[in-house]
Design a protein around this motif. Structure first.
Motif, mmCIF file in Angstrom:
data_model
loop_
_atom_site.group_PDB
_atom_site.id
_atom_site.type_symbol
_atom_site.label_atom_id
_atom_site.label_comp_id
_atom_site.label_asym_id
_atom_site.label_seq_id
_atom_site.Cartn_x
_atom_site.Cartn_y
_atom_site.Cartn_z
ATOM 1 N N GLY A 91 -16.174 0.394 -2.676
ATOM 2 C CA GLY A 91 -16.144 1.604 -1.686
ATOM 3 C C GLY A 91 -14.828 1.940 -1.056
ATOM 4 O O GLY A 91 -13.978 2.113 -2.122
ATOM 5 N N VAL A 92 -14.560 1.899 0.178
ATOM 6 C CA VAL A 92 -13.348 2.342 0.553
ATOM 7 C C VAL A 92 -12.144 0.946 0.834
ATOM 8 O O VAL A 92 -11.150 1.014 1.114
ATOM 9 C CB VAL A 92 -13.160 3.052 1.616
ATOM 10 N N ASN A 93 -13.092 -0.222 0.560
ATOM 11 C CA ASN A 93 -12.317 -1.413 0.530
ATOM 12 C C ASN A 93 -11.874 -2.154 -0.637
ATOM 13 O O ASN A 93 -12.209 -1.624 -1.741
ATOM 14 C CB ASN A 93 -13.016 -2.383 1.445
ATOM 15 N N PHE A 94 -11.000 -3.020 -0.598
ATOM 16 C CA PHE A 94 -10.471 -3.716 -1.746
ATOM 17 C C PHE A 94 -10.355 -5.260 -1.767
ATOM 18 O O PHE A 94 -10.202 -5.749 -0.533
ATOM 19 C CB PHE A 94 -9.066 -3.245 -1.872
ATOM 20 N N VAL B 142 0.720 -1.012 -0.001
ATOM 21 C CA VAL B 142 0.074 0.084 0.085
ATOM 22 C C VAL B 142 1.182 1.363 -0.035
ATOM 23 O O VAL B 142 1.700 1.461 0.776
ATOM 24 C CB VAL B 142 -0.855 0.174 1.296
ATOM 25 N N ARG B 143 0.713 2.044 -1.066
ATOM 26 C CA ARG B 143 1.785 3.180 -1.217
ATOM 27 C C ARG B 143 2.998 2.985 -1.046
ATOM 28 O O ARG B 143 3.821 3.441 -0.260
ATOM 29 C CB ARG B 143 1.211 4.319 -0.472
ATOM 30 N N THR C 117 -6.301 4.872 -2.135
ATOM 31 C CA THR C 117 -7.229 4.533 -3.379
ATOM 32 C C THR C 117 -6.518 3.304 -4.033
ATOM 33 O O THR C 117 -5.664 2.631 -3.823
ATOM 34 C CB THR C 117 -7.206 5.602 -4.361
ATOM 35 N N ILE C 118 -7.469 2.669 -5.084
ATOM 36 C CA ILE C 118 -7.054 1.490 -5.934
ATOM 37 C C ILE C 118 -5.491 1.863 -6.281
ATOM 38 O O ILE C 118 -4.934 0.782 -6.760
ATOM 39 C CB ILE C 118 -8.133 1.212 -6.733
ATOM 40 N N GLU C 119 -5.415 2.960 -6.885
ATOM 41 C CA GLU C 119 -3.971 3.246 -7.375
ATOM 42 C C GLU C 119 -3.039 2.888 -6.475
ATOM 43 O O GLU C 119 -1.780 2.913 -6.718
ATOM 44 C CB GLU C 119 -3.793 4.868 -7.919
ATOM 45 N N ASP C 120 -3.307 2.952 -5.180
ATOM 46 C CA ASP C 120 -2.085 2.853 -4.223
ATOM 47 C C ASP C 120 -1.737 1.383 -3.668
ATOM 48 O O ASP C 120 -0.974 1.155 -3.115
ATOM 49 C CB ASP C 120 -2.584 3.379 -2.833
ATOM 50 N N ILE C 121 -2.685 0.407 -4.329
ATOM 51 C CA ILE C 121 -2.532 -1.097 -4.120
ATOM 52 C C ILE C 121 -1.941 -1.728 -5.016
ATOM 53 O O ILE C 121 -1.966 -1.577 -6.404
ATOM 54 C CB ILE C 121 -3.749 -1.688 -3.982
#
Length: 259
Positions: free
Chosen positions: A183-186, A132-133, A162-166
């Motif tokens: 939502g805010v989960n992945f 993550v990030r 965000t999804i780009e951070d994963i």
């Protein structure tokens, strides 16, 4: 008497000038049986073998380099056997066919058995890393599928990942990875090369909520309550027959105050 033995019969006429010769050749009737008794993989009878079944598929575990030994046992004395090997490339894998050709004692009859051998696709659907990030998520292990990112009290939702951070990398380079936001989960799904095995990892994001229930101040008719202390929960206030206005201010602006 042997196969091919000959008996000759000679007939001489009374006048001794004429003769007739009869010849009998004795041949044994040859068997047309061209079936195998068994095909063996490393000396173990091939699973599902039947003499009248001529095609077998063997799938070896992923990563197998050397094939087992395949042998055959003839089903009848007098049969002959030959073995040939063929190679065919299928989806970047090598399919090896071992062909056992059996000829019956009567050479007019024969059978062919094919054993097709291929190495299985990889069934690995584990992640090698989950970032993550740019940082490995806390507590990561390939066998652990559920993770939670906890943010401090008061964190704004715009600060969540965000999804780009994963970033997720599979252990097997041939596996595919799908990252989806809910939502805010992945959810991160890893699909193995074999197309049958898959594993889903989840990341939940939580902003901690305040547990602060203390008041910062109590005003009665605009005047701070005398000797107010956030730790003291009971007060006595003497009033006339007019109901005073009470206004309380919470230490935490997210708290809800009911009167």
């Amino acid at each position: 008497m042997e196969h091919g033995d000959i008996t000759v019969i000679t007939v001489t006429a009374e006048d001794t000038q004429y003769q007739a010769t009869y010849t009998i050749v004795f041949n044994y009737q040859q068997s047309p049986y061209s079936y195998l008794e068994g095909i063996y993989q490393d000396e173990v009878l091939l699973e599902g073998f039947r003499p009248d079944s001529f095609l077998y598929d063997v799938v070896l575990p992923y990563g197998t380099i050397e094939h087992p030994q395949f042998t055959a046992k003839l089903g009848k004395e007098g049969q002959t056997l030959s073995v040939d090997t063929f190679f065919t490339e299928i989806d970047e894998r090598m399919l090896t066919t071992y062909r056992f050709s059996v000829t019956a004692p009567d050479p007019m009859f024969s059978s062919e058995y094919d054993v097709r051998v291929i190495v299985a696709y990889n069934d690995n659907c584990l992640l090698q890393s989950l970032n993550v990030r740019g940082n490995l998520i806390e507590g990561f292990h390939p066998d652990t599928t559920n993770y939670t990112l906890v943010y401090p009290i008061g964190t704004d939702s715009t600060e969540l990942a965000t999804i780009e951070d994963i970033q997720a990398i599979a252990e097997d380079a041939n596996a595919t990875v799908e990252i989806k936001a809910n939502g805010v989960n992945f959810t991160i799904q890893v699909n193995a090369q074999d197309g049958e095995h898959a594993r889903v990892y989840t990341i939940e994001q939580i902003i901690l909520l305040s547990s602060n229930t203390r008041l910062q101040a109590i005003h009665v008719d605009g005047v701070l309550l005398r000797e107010f202390d956030p730790e003291v929960l009971e007060y006595t206030y003497y009033v006339s027959d007019v109901q005073p206005e009470v206004i309380a201010t919470a230490e935490d602006s997210t708290s809800n105050i009911d009167y």
